[in-house]
Design an enzyme around this catalytic site. Sequence first.
Site, mmCIF file in Angstrom:
data_model
loop_
_atom_site.group_PDB
_atom_site.id
_atom_site.type_symbol
_atom_site.label_atom_id
_atom_site.label_comp_id
_atom_site.label_asym_id
_atom_site.label_seq_id
_atom_site.Cartn_x
_atom_site.Cartn_y
_atom_site.Cartn_z
ATOM 1 N N LEU A 40 0.991 -1.321 0.065
ATOM 2 C CA LEU A 40 -0.127 -0.041 -0.016
ATOM 3 C C LEU A 40 0.856 1.379 -0.083
ATOM 4 C CD1 LEU A 40 -3.080 -0.020 0.376
ATOM 5 C CD2 LEU A 40 -2.672 0.459 2.805
ATOM 6 N N HIS A 41 0.607 1.994 -1.025
ATOM 7 C CA HIS A 41 1.789 3.271 -0.966
ATOM 8 C C HIS A 41 0.911 4.523 -1.774
ATOM 9 C CE1 HIS A 41 2.933 1.739 -5.006
ATOM 10 N NE2 HIS A 41 3.209 3.113 -5.046
ATOM 11 N N ARG A 42 -0.332 4.261 -2.308
ATOM 12 C CA ARG A 42 -0.608 5.409 -3.533
ATOM 13 C C ARG A 42 -1.287 6.315 -2.297
ATOM 14 N NH1 ARG A 42 0.799 4.837 -8.170
ATOM 15 N NH2 ARG A 42 1.047 2.583 -8.491
ATOM 16 N N ASP A 46 -2.169 -1.773 -4.092
ATOM 17 C CA ASP A 46 -2.460 -0.701 -4.902
ATOM 18 C C ASP A 46 -1.261 -0.401 -5.998
ATOM 19 O OD1 ASP A 46 -0.440 0.690 -3.128
ATOM 20 O OD2 ASP A 46 -2.105 1.989 -2.287
#
Length: 384
Positions: free
Chosen positions: A207-209, A283
């Site tokens: 998850l990094h968006r 993501d």
Amino acid sequence: MNVLIVAGARPNFMKVAPVIAALRRRAHPALLVHTGQHYDEGMSDVFFRDLEIAAPDYHLGVGSGSHAVQTARVMEAFEPVLREVRPDWLVVVGDVNSTLACALVAAKLRPELGCRVAHVEAGLRSGDWRMPEEVNRVLTDRLADLLLTPSHDALPNLLAEGIDPARVAFAGNVMIDTLRAQLAAARALDMPGRLGLRKGGYVLVTLHRPSNVDDPGALAAVLDALARIAGELPVVFPVHPRTRSRIEAFGVGGDAAALHLLDPLGYREMLSLTDGAAVVLTDSGGLQEETTALGVPCVTLREQTERPVTISHGTNRLAPWPLTRGGVYDAFRQALDSRGAVPAGPEGWDGHAAERIVDALEGHAPSPTPVGEPRDAARAEVPA
Ligand code: UD1
């Protein structure tokens, strides 16, 4: 044919490695620029070791910053390198800020230096102009002389924007060249075993968006959903630095207590974990493709994807948007139940994309339509 290749951020390194190797196999001089957009050991150096990429010939050391600052710093630092090297081709990959920054510098210097720009991973579109990557992709494609597409869904996107098809060549997915080359070594690492996990018996998350991690409510909803999933299967979560800083800043760590949080992993470690996962929730763009190549079910935690081939292929699905505890959980259950026969990968995801990229660079004649001058979009033939 002299080639200058740019890599800046984590998802770029697995794309440049096979291209550099293919160029050198054919005795084309190839120099690598690392912009320094990513700089931590775990976000950069480990990939050079795992993928056996020689140290960059130029390191620009730009580091983090706002989009404007980062893009501008890359441009300023890259211009003298381009002037010094004067390559026949500049090759940029993917959709990060470094990709656009270097393509833009080369486009402005083209009349003076004659260097042409090739974009690897051209033509992907999410249709979401709020994503910085979408801006980077569209503008890089507009600037490039040669657009190398990873899947057949990319060409209609480019034709719809009035891009001359003479500038487009189908290359296939170069990231999958790296995956195939590294898979045996990754499996030998047995990361699941090292973490005390059963192969096929855990969930892997990344998850990094900004849309998921920069808003406290969105991040809390995702962590809440992951905590529910962790009630059924162990959840392994290598945490991107952006996400770690947000979890700490927002104080939403309570939900994360049920998860196995890890530091960012090297390429082989991550591939080993992906290969052994029951389901991947992510993501990331790259993981949607890697799970497709491996036949691992994937749930994409985004509103849309610029990689629809991963969905039509049957391995990937979008979680209902906006993300909620129940929606993410249901998508996870559907993905878990979908495990089964592994369909062969999409066309061109065969380990030979880098060879086709070098073929295209060697054989590409300048387009009759000057770059930047779109064909009449109304006349462009868009295949059904
Ligand atoms: C960038 C790309 C994104 C890609 C992602 C993969 C753009 C617009 N975005 O996003 O498309 O999916 O890389 O990781 O180019 N940081 C570190 N160490 C590092 C690098 C970053 O701690 O080595 C931290 C910094 O606080 C930085 C933040 O992470 O401000 C974000 O880094 P940045 O490169 O701006 O964007 P990413 O979110 O990594």
